[in-house]
Design an enzyme around this catalytic site. Structure first.
Site, PDB file in Angstrom:
ATOM      1  CE  LYS A  22      -1.743   1.560   4.059  1.00  0.00           C
ATOM      2  NZ  LYS A  22      -1.449   2.960   4.417  1.00  0.00           N
ATOM      3  CG  ASN A  23       2.283   2.662   3.573  1.00  0.00           C
ATOM      4  OD1 ASN A  23       1.112   2.988   3.312  1.00  0.00           O
ATOM      5  ND2 ASN A  23       2.684   2.410   4.799  1.00  0.00           N
ATOM      6  NE  ARG A  92       0.501  12.485   6.993  1.00  0.00           N
ATOM      7  CZ  ARG A  92       0.718  13.594   7.649  1.00  0.00           C
ATOM      8  NH1 ARG A  92      -0.261  14.289   8.159  1.00  0.00           N
ATOM      9  NH2 ARG A  92       1.952  14.042   7.812  1.00  0.00           N
ATOM     10  CB  CYS A 116      -4.370   6.030  10.852  1.00  0.00           C
ATOM     11  SG  CYS A 116      -4.903   4.543  10.019  1.00  0.00           S
ATOM     12  NE  ARG A 121      -0.208  10.377  10.326  1.00  0.00           N
ATOM     13  CZ  ARG A 121      -0.571   9.363   9.538  1.00  0.00           C
ATOM     14  NH1 ARG A 121      -1.788   8.875   9.616  1.00  0.00           N
ATOM     15  NH2 ARG A 121       0.287   8.859   8.658  1.00  0.00           N
ATOM     16  N   PRO A 122       1.335  16.734  11.590  1.00  0.00           N
ATOM     17  CG  PRO A 122       3.081  17.866  12.649  1.00  0.00           C
ATOM     18  CD  PRO A 122       2.224  16.651  12.756  1.00  0.00           C
ATOM     19  CB  ILE A 123       1.680  18.721   6.151  1.00  0.00           C
ATOM     20  CG1 ILE A 123       0.715  19.918   6.256  1.00  0.00           C
ATOM     21  CG2 ILE A 123       0.920  17.416   6.090  1.00  0.00           C
ATOM     22  CD1 ILE A 123      -0.097  20.140   4.977  1.00  0.00           C
ATOM     23  CG  ASP A 308       3.289   1.437   9.543  1.00  0.00           C
ATOM     24  OD1 ASP A 308       2.940   2.319  10.337  1.00  0.00           O
ATOM     25  OD2 ASP A 308       3.558   1.668   8.342  1.00  0.00           O
ATOM     26  CB  ILE A 330       7.057   6.764  14.594  1.00  0.00           C
ATOM     27  CG1 ILE A 330       8.292   5.856  14.480  1.00  0.00           C
ATOM     28  CG2 ILE A 330       6.805   7.513  13.280  1.00  0.00           C
ATOM     29  CD1 ILE A 330       9.597   6.523  14.129  1.00  0.00           C
ATOM     30  NE  ARG A 400      -7.341   4.369   5.488  1.00  0.00           N
ATOM     31  CZ  ARG A 400      -6.597   5.065   6.319  1.00  0.00           C
ATOM     32  NH1 ARG A 400      -6.960   5.219   7.560  1.00  0.00           N
ATOM     33  NH2 ARG A 400      -5.494   5.627   5.898  1.00  0.00           N
TER      34      ARG A 400
HETATM   35  C1  EPZ Z   1       4.139   6.969   6.509  1.00  0.00           C
HETATM   36  O1  EPZ Z   1       3.319   7.987   7.087  1.00  0.00           O
HETATM   37  C2  EPZ Z   1       3.253   5.747   6.375  1.00  0.00           C
HETATM   38  N1  EPZ Z   1       2.132   6.058   5.513  1.00  0.00           N
HETATM   39  C3  EPZ Z   1       2.765   5.303   7.748  1.00  0.00           C
HETATM   40  O2  EPZ Z   1       2.023   4.112   7.575  1.00  0.00           O
HETATM   41  C4  EPZ Z   1       3.967   5.029   8.628  1.00  0.00           C
HETATM   42  O3  EPZ Z   1       3.522   4.731   9.935  1.00  0.00           O
HETATM   43  C5  EPZ Z   1       4.893   6.245   8.694  1.00  0.00           C
HETATM   44  O4  EPZ Z   1       5.251   6.656   7.335  1.00  0.00           O
HETATM   45  C6  EPZ Z   1       6.168   6.011   9.458  1.00  0.00           C
HETATM   46  O5  EPZ Z   1       6.855   4.915   8.921  1.00  0.00           O
HETATM   47  C7  EPZ Z   1       2.268   5.981   4.199  1.00  0.00           C
HETATM   48  O6  EPZ Z   1       3.322   5.693   3.663  1.00  0.00           O
HETATM   49  C8  EPZ Z   1       1.055   6.219   3.402  1.00  0.00           C
HETATM   50  P1  EPZ Z   1       6.038  10.425   8.579  1.00  0.00           P
HETATM   51  P2  EPZ Z   1       3.794   9.494   7.078  1.00  0.00           P
HETATM   52  O7  EPZ Z   1       5.898  11.679   7.796  1.00  0.00           O
HETATM   53  O8  EPZ Z   1       4.516   9.782   5.839  1.00  0.00           O
HETATM   54  C9  EPZ Z   1       6.013  13.713  12.062  1.00  0.00           C
HETATM   55  C10 EPZ Z   1       0.208   2.662   7.864  1.00  0.00           C
HETATM   56  O9  EPZ Z   1      -0.245   2.096   8.878  1.00  0.00           O
HETATM   57  N2  EPZ Z   1       5.934  14.742  10.995  1.00  0.00           N
HETATM   58  O10 EPZ Z   1       7.300   9.640   8.453  1.00  0.00           O
HETATM   59  O11 EPZ Z   1       2.628  10.299   7.456  1.00  0.00           O
HETATM   60  C11 EPZ Z   1       4.714  12.914  12.165  1.00  0.00           C
HETATM   61  O12 EPZ Z   1       3.746  13.621  12.900  1.00  0.00           O
HETATM   62  C12 EPZ Z   1       0.619   4.106   7.897  1.00  0.00           C
HETATM   63  O13 EPZ Z   1       0.298   2.098   6.763  1.00  0.00           O
HETATM   64  C13 EPZ Z   1       5.966  16.080  11.346  1.00  0.00           C
HETATM   65  O14 EPZ Z   1       6.093  16.453  12.516  1.00  0.00           O
HETATM   66  O15 EPZ Z   1       4.809   9.467   8.304  1.00  0.00           O
HETATM   67  C14 EPZ Z   1       5.191  11.657  12.814  1.00  0.00           C
HETATM   68  O16 EPZ Z   1       5.262  11.832  14.197  1.00  0.00           O
HETATM   69  C15 EPZ Z   1       0.213   4.807   9.164  1.00  0.00           C
HETATM   70  N3  EPZ Z   1       5.883  17.014  10.340  1.00  0.00           N
HETATM   71  C16 EPZ Z   1       6.596  11.462  12.252  1.00  0.00           C
HETATM   72  O17 EPZ Z   1       6.992  12.746  11.738  1.00  0.00           O
HETATM   73  C17 EPZ Z   1       5.762  16.663   9.030  1.00  0.00           C
HETATM   74  O18 EPZ Z   1       5.706  17.562   8.184  1.00  0.00           O
HETATM   75  C18 EPZ Z   1       6.683  10.435  11.120  1.00  0.00           C
HETATM   76  O19 EPZ Z   1       5.774  10.779  10.097  1.00  0.00           O
HETATM   77  C19 EPZ Z   1       5.724  15.303   8.688  1.00  0.00           C
HETATM   78  C20 EPZ Z   1       5.804  14.361   9.699  1.00  0.00           C
END
Ligand code: EPZ
Length: 419
Positions: A22-23, A92, A116, A121-123, A308, A330, A400
């Site tokens: 998926k990811n 997301r 989820c 989960r900021p951007i 995950d 995380i 999902r």
């Molecule tokens: C990806 O989410 C995956 N989703 C998640 O899988 C996975 O848990 C995660 O990476 C970590 O491995 C997809 O690939 C679709 P991150 P993502 O940006 O990209 C913080 C599943 O179950 N952060 O690495 O959203 C954030 O809040 C899903 O399949 C900021 O602070 O994860 C988190 O604490 C759930 N600011 C940490 O970083 C930002 O701008 C990691 O988030 C971006 C992120």
């Protein structure tokens, strides 16, 4: 609202071919927007999140069809630049379309994505990186309006405060057609990032260093279409192995990405399960009772233990002999499944980012509500191990990420039905 009914307490035995990731599929589908010809993406899992990505592609003018796990996308007809809020909220990964749209058209209007609920989960990292790449961004009334100055993003030297998977993907998607070179330091190293880069390279992109902390991307004017096969889903693989470990029994997982699953497999091996890998096959046999994992299970960016897989391993360890300790590093709120596991008889204490799991001799079936994708999967693992029947509701979370989950569990000899 559909439910899964699971009759637990039976050992599992069977063979299962692993679904596509998926990811990986989601950013690869977004990346197809950057191409000037048709893209054929094989081994694409048929999941509600993947269909949500297809709806976004349709909405901006691409034709996207699915059959037999193959997505065919014609990006030549891209016409729109606005992704409406209802599509952004579906998952997301909708935010990944920001980089891809900027790469294709130089502009886009998006909004805060759904997905989820795992805590905030900021951007911010995504937006800061785009701004550094010469994109003007205004946030008004929930809309995020992005426009590259001069119509094309500019390469930049970027350093991420944390190796965010999504931010790394967005930067790559924006950079592959940007002017000049982009370098990302402290980039995420997840295998799905390498898969996205593999697809983009097949389309003619110039990317190096993926899988390492420093990724360099030289922008190209145009990318072509390609045929590509998505990697196997290492988290779905971890889930099915945890089901067999929890319920007891043996299984073969075929079409697996054994090397990419190593951080998970080495933790699972500590439970006393026998695990052998050969090519793309993983063989698992679990004894009569699992052992607790002695070392603290700390979720970390790849190649650390994957967040995950935290919930599903916890479900398996709920009936292990001894105490296991998890540390979630995380996400702030990724223990929501523990309430359902406790209802099934587990002894779990959550203290901030730590969860202490004292193994109990057995679980019992109970009604449970899926809280999120992997939390819901953990409830299935626990239900398969439990004596009696469990009824899991809110399974749209589970759909999902797991393709035809009841067929997969049935192939392993589990008793499960969807009502
Ligand atoms: C990806 O989410 C995956 N989703 C998640 O899988 C996975 O848990 C995660 O990476 C970590 O491995 C997809 O690939 C679709 P991150 P993502 O940006 O990209 C913080 C599943 O179950 N952060 O690495 O959203 C954030 O809040 C899903 O399949 C900021 O602070 O994860 C988190 O604490 C759930 N600011 C940490 O970083 C930002 O701008 C990691 O988030 C971006 C992120």
């Amino acid at each position: 609202m559909q439910k899964l009914i699971i009759e637990g307490g039976r050992r599992l035995k069977g063979e299962l071919a692993l679904q596509g990731s998926k990811n990986s599929s989601l950013p690869i589908l977004a990346a197809s927007l950057l191409c000037m010809d048709e893209c054929v993406i094989r081994n694409c899992p048929e999941l509600t999140d993947v269909y949500a990505a297809a709806r976004i592609l349709n909405c901006v003018g691409c034709r996207c069809t699915f059959s037999d796990n193959t997505a065919v996308i014609d990006p030549r007809t891209v016409s729109g630049t606005v992704i409406p809020g209802n599509l952004m909220r579906e998952m997301r990964s909708s935010i990944i379309f920001m980089g891809a749209m900027l790469g294709r058209t130089g502009e886009c209007t998006v909004s805060v994505p759904g997905g989820c609920e795992l805590g905030p989960r900021p951007i911010d990292m995504h937006l800061a990186a785009m701004r550094k790449m010469g994109v003007d961004i205004t946030e008004t009334g929930g809309s995020i309006v992005c426009r590259s100055r001069g119509g094309r993003a500019k390469g930049a030297k970027l350093s991420l405060a944390f190796p965010s998977v999504g931010a790394t993907e967005n930067i790559i998607l924006c950079a592959v057609t940007a002017e000049g070179e982009t370098v990302v330091n402290n980039a995420a190293r997840e295998p799905e990032i390498c898969d996205l880069c593999g697809f983009l390279r097949a389309c003619g992109a110039d990317i190096s260093g993926d899988g390492e902390s420093r990724i360099a991307i030289k922008g190209k004017e145009k990318l072509c279409g390609c045929e590509y096969s998505v990697m196997p889903d290492r988290i779905a693989g971890a889930t099915y192995l945890c089901m067999t470990a929890a319920a007891g029994g043996e299984m073969i997982l075929s079409r697996a990405c054994t090397a990419e699953m190593e951080p998970f497999l080495s933790a699972l091996e500590q439970t006393g399960c026998s695990i052998f890998t050969s090519g793309d096959r993983i063989y698992l046999r679990s004894g009569s009772r699992l052992r607790a994992v002695r070392d603290r299970i700390r979720t970390m960016p790849h190649p650390g233990f994957p967040t995950d897989a935290q919930a599903v391993l916890m479900a398996a360890l709920a009936t292990a002999d001894g105490t296991s300790v998890f540390e979630e590093n995380i996400f702030d709120c990724r223990y929501r499944h523990t309430e359902a596991l406790i209802k099934m008889g587990a002894d779990i204490q959550v203290l901030g980012k730590v969860a202490i799991v004292r193994g109990v001799p057995r679980l019992h079936g109970a009604p449970a509500e899926a809280t999120d994708l992997r939390g819901g999967a953990a409830m299935i693992c626990a239900a398969l191990a439990a004596e009696g029947t469990s009824e899991i509701s809110r399974i749209s979370h589970i759909d999902r990420g797991y393709e035809k989950i009841e067929e997969a569990v049935t192939a392993l000899g589990g008793r499960i039905s969807r009502v």
